[in-house]
Design an enzyme around this catalytic site. Structure first.
Site, PDB file in Angstrom:
ATOM      1  N   HIS A 152       0.671  -1.323   0.181  1.00  0.00           N
ATOM      2  CA  HIS A 152      -0.133  -0.010   0.095  1.00  0.00           C
ATOM      3  C   HIS A 152       0.785   1.259  -0.076  1.00  0.00           C
ATOM      4  CE1 HIS A 152       0.571  -0.678   4.463  1.00  0.00           C
ATOM      5  NE2 HIS A 152       0.704   0.790   4.560  1.00  0.00           N
ATOM      6  N   HIS A 207       4.102   7.206   3.606  1.00  0.00           N
ATOM      7  CA  HIS A 207       4.920   6.066   3.454  1.00  0.00           C
ATOM      8  C   HIS A 207       4.619   4.913   2.255  1.00  0.00           C
ATOM      9  CE1 HIS A 207       2.347   4.218   6.597  1.00  0.00           C
ATOM     10  NE2 HIS A 207       2.307   3.245   6.009  1.00  0.00           N
ATOM     11  N   GLU A 249       7.737   1.034   4.653  1.00  0.00           N
ATOM     12  CA  GLU A 249       7.275   0.126   5.596  1.00  0.00           C
ATOM     13  C   GLU A 249       7.331  -1.219   4.882  1.00  0.00           C
ATOM     14  OE1 GLU A 249       3.202   0.247   6.217  1.00  0.00           O
ATOM     15  OE2 GLU A 249       3.100  -0.895   8.016  1.00  0.00           O
TER      16      GLU A 249
HETATM   17 CO    CO Z   1       1.307   1.227   6.454  1.00  0.00          CO
END
Ligand code: CO
Length: 144
Positions: free
Chosen positions: A7, A79, A130
Site C-alpha cells: 500500500h 509512506h 514500511e
Molecule cells: Co502502512
C-alpha cells in the site's frame, strides 16, 4: 527481497473529504473509516486492482501522523509499504547493509495484524518505507 507493493499511505486533513475524492472523482472503491486506536490513526482503505491506498488521519493524543499533518497541512504521501516473505531476514540483511531500521530493529504488529518495520527515510531516497511480512498463498483475507 521486496515483493509486492502492499500500500501507499497518504495522510489527509479531512478523511471524509479525501474518501469522497477517491470515490467520486477517481472512481475507486473505498471502505468506511476504520478507527485503529492502537496505531493512532483512522484509516480509509482504497482498493485498487493491484494494490491499496490507505488514507490516514490522526486518532487520539499520541498519533504517529500528527506531526506530519502539522508540517503538511494539505496532507501528503506518508509512506510506502512493500511486502517481504521473512521480516527477520530482511531486517538482518538491511542492518548488515548499514540501513537504519526504526523502532530498535524489532518488528511490531501493524495495522493489518502482520509484523512490520519502518526504515529511515534518509536511507531510502527521502521515502519512509514500511516492510510487512506477508505469507503469499493464503492471502485472500489479508487486507484490512
Ligand atoms: Co502502512
Amino acid at each position: 527481497m521486496i515483493g509486492r507493493l502492499n500500500h501507499v499511505a497518504i495522510v489527509v486533513p479531512d478523511l471524509t473529504a479525501a474518501a469522497a475524492l477517491y470515490k467520486d472523482q477517481l472512481g475507486a472503491a473505498v471502505s468506511e473509516p476504520v478507527p485503529l486506536p492502537e496505531h493512532g490513526v483512522t484509516t480509509v482503505f482504497v482498493e485498487l486492482s493491484n494494490s491499496k491506498i490507505e488514507l490516514l488521519h490522526p486518532l487520539g493524543e499520541d498519533s504517529p501522523v500528527a506531526n506530519f499533518l502539522a508540517k503538511n497541512p494539505v496532507g501528503g504521501m506518508h509512506h510506502i509499504c512493500y511486502e517481504v516473505a521473512d521480516i527477520h531476514a530482511a531486517i538482518e540483511h538491511l542492518t548488515n547493509q548499514g540501513a537504519r531500521v526504526l523502532g530498535g530493529g524489532e518488528p511490531k504488529i501493524g495495522a493489518h495484524n502482520l509484523p512490520v518495520v519502518f526504515l529511515h527515510p534518509k536511507d531510502f531516497c527521502g521515502t519512509l518505507i514500511e516492510l510487512e511480512e506477508v505469507q503469499r498463498g493464503d492471502c485472500a483475507s489479508r487486507s484490512a
